[in-house]
Design an enzyme around this catalytic site. Structure first.
Site, PDB file in Angstrom:
ATOM      1  N   ASP A  92       0.856  -1.175   0.000  1.00 46.88           N
ATOM      2  CA  ASP A  92       0.000   0.000   0.000  1.00 46.88           C
ATOM      3  C   ASP A  92       0.897   1.232   0.000  1.00 46.88           C
ATOM      4  O   ASP A  92       1.993   1.209   0.560  1.00 46.88           O
ATOM      5  CB  ASP A  92      -0.898  -0.029   1.236  1.00 46.88           C
ATOM      6  CG  ASP A  92      -2.008   0.990   1.180  1.00 46.88           C
ATOM      7  OD1 ASP A  92      -2.057   1.756   0.196  1.00 46.88           O
ATOM      8  OD2 ASP A  92      -2.829   1.033   2.106  1.00 46.88           O
ATOM      9  N   SER A  93       0.435   2.308  -0.596  1.00 49.04           N
ATOM     10  CA  SER A  93       1.279   3.499  -0.724  1.00 49.04           C
ATOM     11  C   SER A  93       1.489   4.225   0.592  1.00 49.04           C
ATOM     12  O   SER A  93       2.403   5.029   0.721  1.00 49.04           O
ATOM     13  CB  SER A  93       0.659   4.466  -1.733  1.00 49.04           C
ATOM     14  OG  SER A  93      -0.539   5.025  -1.209  1.00 49.04           O
ATOM     15  N   GLN A 188     -11.307   7.003  -5.999  1.00 50.14           N
ATOM     16  CA  GLN A 188     -11.857   7.667  -4.819  1.00 50.14           C
ATOM     17  C   GLN A 188     -13.220   8.269  -5.181  1.00 50.14           C
ATOM     18  O   GLN A 188     -13.777   7.952  -6.218  1.00 50.14           O
ATOM     19  CB  GLN A 188     -10.883   8.730  -4.303  1.00 50.14           C
ATOM     20  CG  GLN A 188      -9.613   8.166  -3.684  1.00 50.14           C
ATOM     21  CD  GLN A 188      -9.860   7.488  -2.334  1.00 50.14           C
ATOM     22  OE1 GLN A 188     -10.956   7.580  -1.763  1.00 50.14           O
ATOM     23  NE2 GLN A 188      -8.853   6.790  -1.817  1.00 50.14           N
ATOM     24  N   GLY A 215     -11.143   4.366  -0.204  1.00 47.42           N
ATOM     25  CA  GLY A 215     -12.053   5.271   0.476  1.00 47.42           C
ATOM     26  C   GLY A 215     -13.340   4.640   0.934  1.00 47.42           C
ATOM     27  O   GLY A 215     -14.352   5.320   1.109  1.00 47.42           O
ATOM     28  N   ASP A 265      -8.466  -7.083   1.275  1.00 49.70           N
ATOM     29  CA  ASP A 265      -7.538  -7.152   2.405  1.00 49.70           C
ATOM     30  C   ASP A 265      -8.197  -6.536   3.626  1.00 49.70           C
ATOM     31  O   ASP A 265      -9.077  -5.682   3.492  1.00 49.70           O
ATOM     32  CB  ASP A 265      -6.234  -6.399   2.106  1.00 49.70           C
ATOM     33  CG  ASP A 265      -6.388  -4.897   2.328  1.00 49.70           C
ATOM     34  OD1 ASP A 265      -6.015  -4.413   3.415  1.00 49.70           O
ATOM     35  OD2 ASP A 265      -6.910  -4.196   1.435  1.00 49.70           O
ATOM     36  N   CYS A 303     -12.364 -27.346   9.654  1.00 47.44           N
ATOM     37  CA  CYS A 303     -11.272 -26.411   9.390  1.00 47.44           C
ATOM     38  C   CYS A 303      -9.936 -27.146   9.344  1.00 47.44           C
ATOM     39  O   CYS A 303      -9.680 -28.062  10.130  1.00 47.44           O
ATOM     40  CB  CYS A 303     -11.249 -25.314  10.449  1.00 47.44           C
ATOM     41  SG  CYS A 303      -9.994 -24.045  10.149  1.00 47.44           S
ATOM     42  N   HIS A 334      -6.278 -19.489  12.584  1.00 48.31           N
ATOM     43  CA  HIS A 334      -7.629 -20.012  12.338  1.00 48.31           C
ATOM     44  C   HIS A 334      -8.470 -18.999  11.571  1.00 48.31           C
ATOM     45  O   HIS A 334      -9.129 -19.349  10.574  1.00 48.31           O
ATOM     46  CB  HIS A 334      -8.310 -20.345  13.663  1.00 48.31           C
ATOM     47  CG  HIS A 334      -9.777 -20.636  13.515  1.00 48.31           C
ATOM     48  ND1 HIS A 334     -10.261 -21.834  13.043  1.00 48.31           N
ATOM     49  CD2 HIS A 334     -10.869 -19.847  13.740  1.00 48.31           C
ATOM     50  CE1 HIS A 334     -11.584 -21.786  12.995  1.00 48.31           C
ATOM     51  NE2 HIS A 334     -11.975 -20.597  13.413  1.00 48.31           N
TER      52      HIS A 334
END
Length: 372
Positions: A92-93, A188, A215, A265, A303, A334
């Site tokens: 990320d910037s 944006q 944003g 993310d 799982c 997990h």
């Protein structure tokens, strides 16, 4: 060197399955990306992270510039070698962190000046400098430097931030020189539909290898997030990966996938894990709760994570109640596994063309209630 191929579509929604090829391997989409802000997903080794099914990890330019510095990372051979991760990376910037966390002294069309929270010194960051730092870090994907307006913000303030973001994108594009690193632009526009549409058209015109929607998830109502994603995603190039920044709940991921989003993310799964919370069956379980004290069953029988394969709820409860670091690591593993398995299940459903049926309970018009 970079290629995005769409392999399947849902016949009832905009959901798609794709493969994003990078110099460090492929990312099968839709896919959740764990956040490793300081070149580490807190408390988790690179080997453990790979075992969750993670294919791409996000690190943060702002934090890595402050400590240890991009020079040290470059001397180590780049971010992959520095952190021992041989799969794709995205940086990320740092724009979001600067505008939300830093003590800003100045912001203008040239860039921003802010105070270093570690030693109080002044730092100037321009679009050119943000790209230079990311080129030194050497991730597979670098993000353009943008201005992320807060929520709420006036239409005039958001419009000004958009104009600055677009001007900065041009400077980022002119500065970026690496052929083994892809530059993504960021749309944006806040909660204003006409500004979102305009931003999407301008960012798409740069013909970059991928585009992010930024944003969002900055305090606005969740209904606005859904509306923004549904509006913007169809405006972006069909043959490029689309990245929705900062989203990490099952419902938001499912809704975004239905709109044609490919990458996500969020710090949510690991942050919850570090606070003793496990994500199970669409719910958040506080492992400090006494009801787990004598429960010797796994968190989730289905799982595949280390916590569920080797440990019981009672043991995890014991670790969390006694503030043992292992408990935080196991719950983080997990939770990440749950998110990544969820996106893998979505992918399979799209390929089987049953996404709209199987994941209907996660859509906004469903009466089903999910807490995460």
């Amino acid at each position: 060197m970079f290629d995005f191929q769409i392999n399947a579509h849902c016949s009832h929604t905009r959901a798609r399955v794709g493969c994003f090829r990078t110099p460090h391997g492929s990312v099968n989409t839709p896919r959740f990306m764990p956040v490793g802000t300081l070149a580490t997903v807190k408390g988790i080794t690179a080997t453990q992270l790979a075992d969750t099914g993670a294919q791409m990890v996000l690190a943060n330019t702002y934090h890595l510039h402050l400590q240890p510095g991009e020079g040290i990372v470059a001397d180590a051979g780049g971010l992959h070698r520095f952190m021992g991760w041989d799969r794709p990376l995205l940086t990320d910037s740092g724009g979001f962190q600067i505008f939300s966390l830093a003590d800003l002294n100045r912001i203008d069309d040239h860039g921003v000046v802010f105070r270093n929270p570690r030693n109080g010194s002044q730092i100037e960051l321009t679009p050119e400098r943000a790209i230079e730092i990311q080129m030194a870090l050497g991730a597979d994907v670098a993000m353009a430097f943008d201005q992320c307006p807060p929520y709420p913000a006036s239409e005039s303030d958001v419009e000004a931030a958009c104009k600055r973001t677009h001007a900065w994108l041009e400077r980022c594009s002119n500065t970026h020189q690496l052929t083994n690193q892809a530059l993504f632009g960021i749309v944006q526009g806040g909660c204003f539909p006409h500004l979102r549409e305009q931003s999407a058209q301008i960012v798409a015109s740069f013909d970059l290898p991928g585009i992010a929607i930024g944003g969002v998830s900055v305090g606005e109502p969740v209904e606005d997030i859904h509306r923004i994603v549904r509006q913007v995603s169809p405006l972006l190039p069909q043959d490029r990966p689309r990245y929705l920044m900062g989203i990490g709940t099952l419902r938001e991921i499912a809704i975004a996938v239905a709109s044609g989003i490919d990458l996500f993310d969020c710090v949510l799964p690991t942050r919850l894990g570090r606070h003793g919370t496990a994500l199970v069956a669409g719910e958040r379980w506080n492992l400090r709760n006494a009801r787990f004290r004598e429960d010797h069953t796994p968190l989730d029988q289905s799982c595949t994570c280390t916590a569920c394969r080797h440990h019981s709820r009672a043991y995890l409860h014991h670790l969390i109640r006694n503030e043992e670091l292992l408990g935080l690591t196991l719950l983080s593993l997990h939770n990440l596994t749950q998110l990544i398995r969820f996106t893998s299940a979505i992918s399979q459903a799209i390929q089987d063309d049953c996404f709209s049926e199987d994941f209907a309970p996660w859509q906004p018009d469903s009466a089903a209630h999910h807490t995460w």
